[in-house]
Write a protein that holds these residues in place. Structure first.
Motif, PDB file in Angstrom:
ATOM      1  N   ALA A 150      -4.083   4.392   2.454  1.00 39.43           N
ATOM      2  CA  ALA A 150      -5.271   3.550   2.326  1.00 39.43           C
ATOM      3  C   ALA A 150      -5.283   2.962   0.924  1.00 39.43           C
ATOM      4  O   ALA A 150      -4.822   3.602  -0.032  1.00 39.43           O
ATOM      5  CB  ALA A 150      -6.523   4.382   2.571  1.00 39.43           C
ATOM      6  N   PRO A 151      -5.796   1.753   0.778  1.00 39.06           N
ATOM      7  CA  PRO A 151      -5.894   1.170  -0.569  1.00 39.06           C
ATOM      8  C   PRO A 151      -6.663   2.105  -1.504  1.00 39.06           C
ATOM      9  O   PRO A 151      -7.569   2.819  -1.078  1.00 39.06           O
ATOM     10  CB  PRO A 151      -6.642  -0.137  -0.348  1.00 39.06           C
ATOM     11  N   ALA A 157      -8.620   7.126  -5.241  1.00 39.39           N
ATOM     12  CA  ALA A 157      -7.486   7.492  -6.097  1.00 39.39           C
ATOM     13  C   ALA A 157      -7.197   6.344  -7.047  1.00 39.39           C
ATOM     14  O   ALA A 157      -7.204   5.194  -6.655  1.00 39.39           O
ATOM     15  CB  ALA A 157      -6.252   7.780  -5.250  1.00 39.39           C
ATOM     16  N   GLY A 158      -6.943   6.697  -8.277  1.00 39.43           N
ATOM     17  CA  GLY A 158      -6.662   5.675  -9.262  1.00 39.43           C
ATOM     18  C   GLY A 158      -5.189   5.458  -9.501  1.00 39.43           C
ATOM     19  O   GLY A 158      -4.784   4.456 -10.039  1.00 39.43           O
ATOM     20  N   SER A 159      -4.365   6.406  -9.072  1.00 38.38           N
ATOM     21  CA  SER A 159      -2.929   6.249  -9.292  1.00 38.38           C
ATOM     22  C   SER A 159      -2.179   6.851  -8.115  1.00 38.38           C
ATOM     23  O   SER A 159      -2.726   7.600  -7.318  1.00 38.38           O
ATOM     24  CB  SER A 159      -2.514   6.951 -10.590  1.00 38.38           C
TER      25      SER A 159
END
Length: 167
Positions: A150-151, A157-159
């Motif tokens: 998922a994007p 999630a940032g990374s």
């Protein structure tokens, strides 16, 4: 009838679409004329490295199809052909259509300097596996499908995570 195999032609569109819809139904995919039409555009136009082949009867009517695509093989620094789809009309089964399509795929691979023709099939597709086992040797490889992530905005999630062999 000894099946003859050739590349798809524009005049094959309707017969090819019927075969491809049969292929999709065999694998219990939903009826999707848009997917059939998009795939026809790809194989008939050579998009995405695809090549469409048909086996034809004595009247030059398609009775089987094979959709191949080229793929890079970094481990061998070669190009292979991937057989995405292979289907024989129920009325033409047992006449050597699939075998003829496989032999033509091997001939195309040789002409293009490809190192392999590779494909997968369902484990319970006994009829197809009998044909394949008569032509080639199954590999010991196991196939996995990983769904796209998922994007980041959706997952929070940032990374991206990094996996290691110890994971």
């Amino acid at each position: 009838m000894a099946p003859r195999v050739r590349p798809v032609r524009p005049s094959d569109e309707q017969a090819w679409a019927e075969l491809y819809a049969g292929y999709r139904a065999f694998y219990r995919l939903p009826d999707d004329p848009d997917a059939v039409a998009a795939t026809w555009r790809w194989v008939s136009g050579g998009e995405h490295g695809l090549l469409g082949l048909v086996a034809v009867d004595d009247d030059d009517r398609p009775v089987g199809l094979a959709n191949l695509r080229r793929f890079a093989r970094p481990s061998t620094a070669t190009i292979g052909l991937y057989l995405d789809d292979l289907f024989t009309a129920p009325t033409a089964r047992g006449a050597g259509v699939a075998t003829a399509l496989l032999h033509e795929a091997a001939a195309v691979a040789a002409a293009e300097g490809a190192s392999v023709v590779r494909w997968i099939t369902a484990q319970d597709n006994a009829a197809a596996r009998r044909v394949y086992d008569a032509v080639v040797t199954a590999t010991p490889w196991v196939t996995y499908d990983l769904a796209p992530a998922a994007p980041a905005a959706e997952t929070g999630a940032g990374s991206r995570a990094t996996a290691t062999a110890a994971d």
